[in-house]
Design an enzyme around this catalytic site. Structure first.
Site, short mmCIF file in Angstrom:
data_model
loop_
_atom_site.label_atom_id
_atom_site.label_comp_id
_atom_site.label_asym_id
_atom_site.label_seq_id
_atom_site.Cartn_x
_atom_site.Cartn_y
_atom_site.Cartn_z
CB CYS A 225 -66.49 15.94 -34.38
SG CYS A 225 -66.08 15.62 -32.65
CB CYS B 173 -59.12 37.14 -33.26
SG CYS B 173 -58.96 37.92 -31.66
#
Ligand SMILES: C[S@@+](CC[C@H](N)C(=O)[O-])C[C@H]1O[C@@H](n2cnc3c(N)ncnc32)[C@H](O)[C@@H]1O
Length: 431
Positions: free
Chosen positions: A80, A386
């Site tokens: 990216c 998470c």
């Protein structure tokens, strides 16, 4: 140097040897007794680090690696162009090979478990099906909008908007919405959502109406009675909680359900249930003679879960905070103190449960909730986490409450970022 000459100041550049990878996506280095948390680098590298922030008391310093003087073998050309020092803050690990990303994240899970739960665990970070070697997986992206109405992504630890052409970790369906190519006058953000069960939508924030999207989950796992297949559709608010990796919901469901080996007739608690992903599978597993009590604090998710699961006949959805319903103090983690408000234990929660599933937000369930869960006497607990640090803290609480860690798996549900999801199972220590 800082005004007193005693340490580093924002903008200083120093050459450092980078040592460990730490929880949070940065690496650790030292300079004249100060600890530097350096982004965009890897263990074993020598880099020129530019200071971006100095913590209170100068005890730690945040920095970006702006020049790599000795590169790690794990370094790759970042896919990216918008990632890097001073750029978009969405990804931490674009410069790291996917294998190495998973090794580093496994190391973080091991380290958190050792430090906070005093447990040595052997864990690998497994891929989740549905991404393109770590790219094109994010089905939900919150684009920020600047004062001129242009959408982009936020700079790291900043409100500034970076004007990206597209996000490389977003799915093609999110990219096709062309959120960054349009003007959004008056908007603060635009949520791009590409659900598995219907068309993608762009939702302006603030906005009048939040649309509903359909998410499809289909998966299977082994049980004592042979393979179990599960397929279901969930109606979710476009701004409500749903896993963002296209393979995550199915993967976590199977990983949680298989070791639980839920039996017909059992009573199960599904805490932090969202719109009922686990509750619906648990409902099938316990059958008409069993019972699932699902708890959720978000009003919209409660309404949807109540509506969508009521036809199953054996699921009760309870609205409220898990800690309040258990009658345990809310913990304010930042100040390390408990709030004084302490409601009575709700009669809507059963005194005993055979099995408990917990899937709390990033802060974890907390010691008081873990104790309350253990007090219901489950023969098995599945904990979907998470944040590995929160999981490790809650693991310590389970151990103290007479449970042991029976299994731990970790999943790369957020490639290119430092995030990692874990699924842990606990059973009574003597089992
Ligand atoms: C990680 S999500 C899991 C949702 C669901 N299990 C799933 O897989 O789709 C955590 C959920 O916990 C809810 N939540 C957060 N804090 C809560 C609390 N104190 N009590 C009950 N629910 C809470 C959030 O609204 C969210 O739906």
């Amino acid at each position: 140097m800082s005004p007193g000459g005693s340490g580093l100041s924002v903008g200083d550049e120093v050459e450092v040897e980078v040592t460990a990878f730490a929880h949070g996506g940065h690496c650790v280095a030292r300079h004249d007794g100060q600890v530097l948390f350096v982004r965009h680098t890897l263990p074993g590298e020598r880099v020129l680090a530019r200071v971006t922030e100095v913590g209170s008391g100068s005890r730690f310093v945040r920095a970006d690696a702006v020049e790599v003087r000795h590169a790690s073998d794990d370094r790759v050309v970042q896919p990216c162009p918008w990632s890097g020092p001073g750029a978009c803050g969405g990804c931490d690990l674009q410069h790291v090979s996917l294998d190495a990303q998973r090794r580093l994240k496994a190391g973080v899970v091991r380290e958190q478990m050792a430090r906070l739960a005093h447990l040595e665990v052997d864990v690998e970070v497994e891929p989740v099906p549905g991404d393109d070697r770590g790219l094109r997986w994010r089905t939900r992206v919150e684009f920020a909008v600047d004062g001129a109405g242009n959408a982009g992504l936020r700079r790291h630890r900043s409100h500034e908007v970076v004007p990206v052409d597209r996000c490389r970790i977003a799915t093609d369906a999110v990219t096709a919405l062309e959120v960054t190519g349009r003007d959004w006058p008056g908007a603060e953000a635009v949520d791009a959502v590409a659900p598995s069960g219907g068309p993608a939508v762009a939702v302006e924030v603030p906005g009048e109406e939040v649309p509903e999207v359909l998410e499809r989950v289909s998966t299977s796992w082994r049980s004592a009675h042979g393979p179990v297949s599960f397929a279901r559709e969930f109606a979710v608010s476009a701004r409500g909680f749903w896993q963002v990796h296209p393979g995550a919901a199915a993967t976590f469901l199977a990983a949680a359900m298989e070791p639980l080996a839920v039996r017909p007739g059992e009573r199960v608690l599904d805490l932090y249930c969202g719109v009922g992903l686990f509750a619906s599978a648990l409902s099938e597993a316990v059958g008409p003679g069993g019972q699932v009590v699902a708890v959720e604090a978000d009003r919209d998710a409660v309404e949807r879960a109540t509506r969508d699961l009521s036809s199953l006949g054996n699921v009760a959805v309870v609205a409220g905070r898990v800690d309040d319903l258990f009658g345990v103090p809310r913990t304010d983690r930042h100040r390390g103190r408990s709030r004084s408000r302490r409601p009575a234990r709700s009669p809507l929660l059963p005194q005993s449960a055979d099995v408990v599933v917990l899937d709390p937000p990033r802060t974890g369930a907390g010691t008081a909730v873990v104790r309350a869960v253990a007090a219901t006497g489950p023969r098995a607990v599945a904990y979907v986490a998470c944040d590995p640090a929160a999981l490790a803290r809650d693991t310590a609480a389970f151990l103290a409450a007479g449970y042991r860690l029976a299994s731990l798996r970790a999943f790369d549900a957020f490639p290119m970022t430092h995030h990692v999801e874990c699924v842990a199972h606990f059973v009574p220590a003597g089992a």
